[in-house]
Design a protein around this motif. Sequence first.
Motif, mmCIF file in Angstrom:
data_model
loop_
_atom_site.group_PDB
_atom_site.id
_atom_site.type_symbol
_atom_site.label_atom_id
_atom_site.label_comp_id
_atom_site.label_asym_id
_atom_site.label_seq_id
_atom_site.Cartn_x
_atom_site.Cartn_y
_atom_site.Cartn_z
ATOM 1 N N UNK A 89 0.923 -1.244 -0.057
ATOM 2 C CA UNK A 89 0.112 0.084 -0.003
ATOM 3 C C UNK A 89 0.845 1.034 -0.065
ATOM 4 N N UNK A 90 0.946 2.113 -0.852
ATOM 5 C CA UNK A 90 1.462 3.251 -0.998
ATOM 6 C C UNK A 90 1.450 4.111 0.253
ATOM 7 N N UNK A 91 2.275 4.852 0.772
ATOM 8 C CA UNK A 91 2.183 5.564 2.109
ATOM 9 C C UNK A 91 2.595 6.940 1.800
ATOM 10 N N UNK A 92 2.043 7.868 2.216
ATOM 11 C CA UNK A 92 2.072 9.219 2.041
ATOM 12 C C UNK A 92 3.036 9.790 3.237
ATOM 13 N N UNK A 93 4.051 10.342 2.691
ATOM 14 C CA UNK A 93 5.221 10.792 3.775
ATOM 15 C C UNK A 93 5.565 12.160 3.561
ATOM 16 N N UNK A 94 6.319 12.684 4.538
ATOM 17 C CA UNK A 94 6.648 14.257 4.386
ATOM 18 C C UNK A 94 8.024 14.455 4.429
ATOM 19 N N UNK A 95 8.814 15.133 3.479
ATOM 20 C CA UNK A 95 10.218 15.059 3.675
ATOM 21 C C UNK A 95 10.633 16.600 4.430
ATOM 22 N N UNK A 96 12.020 16.884 4.690
ATOM 23 C CA UNK A 96 12.313 17.948 5.421
ATOM 24 C C UNK A 96 11.982 19.231 4.953
ATOM 25 N N UNK A 97 11.616 19.345 3.816
ATOM 26 C CA UNK A 97 11.010 20.479 2.993
ATOM 27 C C UNK A 97 9.657 20.783 3.198
#
Length: 833
Positions: A89-97
């Motif tokens: 299942x694709x997972x939504x993540x957030x990077x440092x920006x």
Amino acid sequence: MLFISFGFFAGMLVWQIFTRLPLFSPVLLFILLVIGGIALKLWPAGRFFVAMGLGAVWFLLYAQLFFAQKIPMQMINQNVQIKGYIHSLPQTKINRHEKTYQQFDFMVFKLYDRQQIYWRKPVKIRLNWYSAPALVAGQQWQLEARLKPPHGYRNEYGQDQVASMISHGLHASGTVGKQAKPIQLNFSPPQQLYYQFNFYLQSVRAKIQRAISDALADHPQQPLIQTLVLGEKTTMQAEQWQILRQTGTLHLMAISGLHIGLAAFFGGLIGHFFWRLWPAISLWLPTAYAVAGFAWLFALFYALLAGFSLPTQRALIMLTVFFWGVWRNQRHSAWQIFSLSLLWVLIIQPFAVLSPSFYLSFTAVGVILVGFTGKAVQHIHYSRHFFKANMQRWWHKPWLRSYWVIFIGLAPLIVALFQALPLFSLPFNLVAIPWVSFLVVPLALLAVLMLPFSQTAAADLFQFSADNMQTLWLLLAQSNEWPQVWQHGAVPWVWGLCAFVGGLILLLPRHFPARWTGLIFLLPWLSFQPKKPPANSVWLDVLDVGQGLAVVARTQNHTLLYDTGIGSTEWSMAKQVVLPFLQGHGVKKLDALLISHGDNDHSGGVPDILAHYPKTRLISPVYQRWPQTQGEACAQQTWWWDEVRFEVLYPPKGWAYQGNNSSCVLKISHAKGQILLTADLEKLGEYGLWQQQGDKLKADILLVPHHGSRTSSLNRFVQTVAPRYAVFSTGYFNQWQHPHQEVVARYQRQNALILNTATQGQIHFRIDRAGLHPPIFYPQTALLTHAVVGGFFGDGDIVNMAFGHACVGDADKLRLGTHFSQVRTTGITHAGT
């Protein structure tokens, strides 16, 4: 049977002491079988050692088969074309920006380079995709990607990411490129049965995920319901993670033995109900067989919902062994079931020995068996009434005992893994486990079963389940008012083992003589204090935080953290690396947090550090960014800690903030050595620093400015500092290609020893009355990462980072020469070059 299982397990652990895995050969197997046969003939009790040899051989064979699929080295860090399908299942993540991206496992069936097919074997990789379209598990794509070998942050404490990737069957990671347009394909699923099965399984899980999202779009407990049904934890909020950790209920969100056993329990109840409702059916199929079959099918159903993850596979194997005894009408003791389950898990999943969850799950079951010796049902009698009889006997037993049995038995292992123990996990679990087990999870699973028949009914059940979870959450949220965890620090494995034995002794039956001796075994563990720097000394640790910076300086009574590494609202290096390091060393008070400047790769973890150490003194040119604490400007100032001088050399007072060139430069001075920390200072800032403080720049250890960028390290600056050790803090295969070779050459001309966290991991220095000691490195702690990373891609360009081999590639290029250094690994210290 227990000796055989533990012997097989010990054989797999043997490889932890080797630097490389030897090639498996039939000759080796033949020799071991001959030796084993002779040993059994001369010494029948030697079956433990025979099993040990077989375990070692099986692990070796499995590892060799797995790494036979290694991707060619010429494909690494290059743009390549891949074809395959989304395997998770694709997972939504957030990077440092604060940019979002999709992360997912991708099953590759074809891999191209300049239109030439290099690869046709199925291999699983993990991809990050920025600006991705709507992705669904099971979709098939042709993508451009830049791949990297499995690599993690190599520190004294913290998660071993390489071991985690390998245990999940991942051969590489990478990022989807933007040069070639992604193409969604419509070809049929692969012909192999396993990949075809997984293709359809992930498609079904994606539909269930959408149904949960639609039903609970605005509900605060939507992430937890999704986690309990599908085992996907990425949508959980940071506050939810914190509360679960504080209350010791995080295990409820990881679908494993408890959840699979719960599904089997309800399946058995349903089977028993139907067979009691129509007694004539039992003439065709005995009740015991039907109950076992229903229980196993429900357990399988829940395991599939969770994506057939490794913990669910282990739990299902254990239940299969148990129910096989039912179907065979056999009588097994609880320890026989435990032993058979352990053996089968090790045969099917040899890489399970790299996973902490393996040790937690089997240790939990083991301590329950010890704790209920003489109290629980020691032999399971399989008859047509076995389900009703055994449930009645268990129901009247002191079920509360199981909670504190697990608490006492697992405490040493939990402290060993996490360096902390939730103080009030017992009362919170007394409420949370039955609440989740008998209300939240059954309603959520019933909603899944209703999806094919009525979307409305399923949505109502999901809503009811989430409302029940919200009621429980109101109680768990009160943990903020309670003492949170007992922070213990890392304990040597010998004392941890003694504590575990002591706990088992305390859990033995009442009639066991001298149970109180278990307290004696616990005393060294309870009273242990992590080692601190002695008087008139300073210890410096440059942590491996990828492309960023985090440095810890410690004296006998004080601790300073210089930068925190990258971070975002979702995760940070502070949580992943810095806090485990501080907790592992038993740091209960952080005296100063110095943030050199505002770039995220240096300041991204500040909120997490301040949340854990709220009374910390904050020094930074941008301290106004964190109003939750009283900060101060990073102007020139000096203080002494335990006969060690700390002096801020730059920027001068009244200096306007100019980004990198306002980096707060700190010098740590000891009578026997000096340390200079320069963060991201560039040439303009270096020149200003050289003009103002040139007479103070001489240092033995230099944290090279700006990660070795070409924009830094002026010749006159390098010549003035003239360091013995030039330390680069860079990311593995970073996109900026730091450190630049021109910069490295400048330090080589000063005869400096080049050190790089990207290849050597955490770097530890000590300065005391005896002088500056050689640095100590901390490579990966897991066997498999040592034994295979060196030859992972075959061409020998990546040097083995095993015990005693902390080199970084071409030793001559990096001027390691004849310098003597210590390489410290798990319990072993070697000398190397």
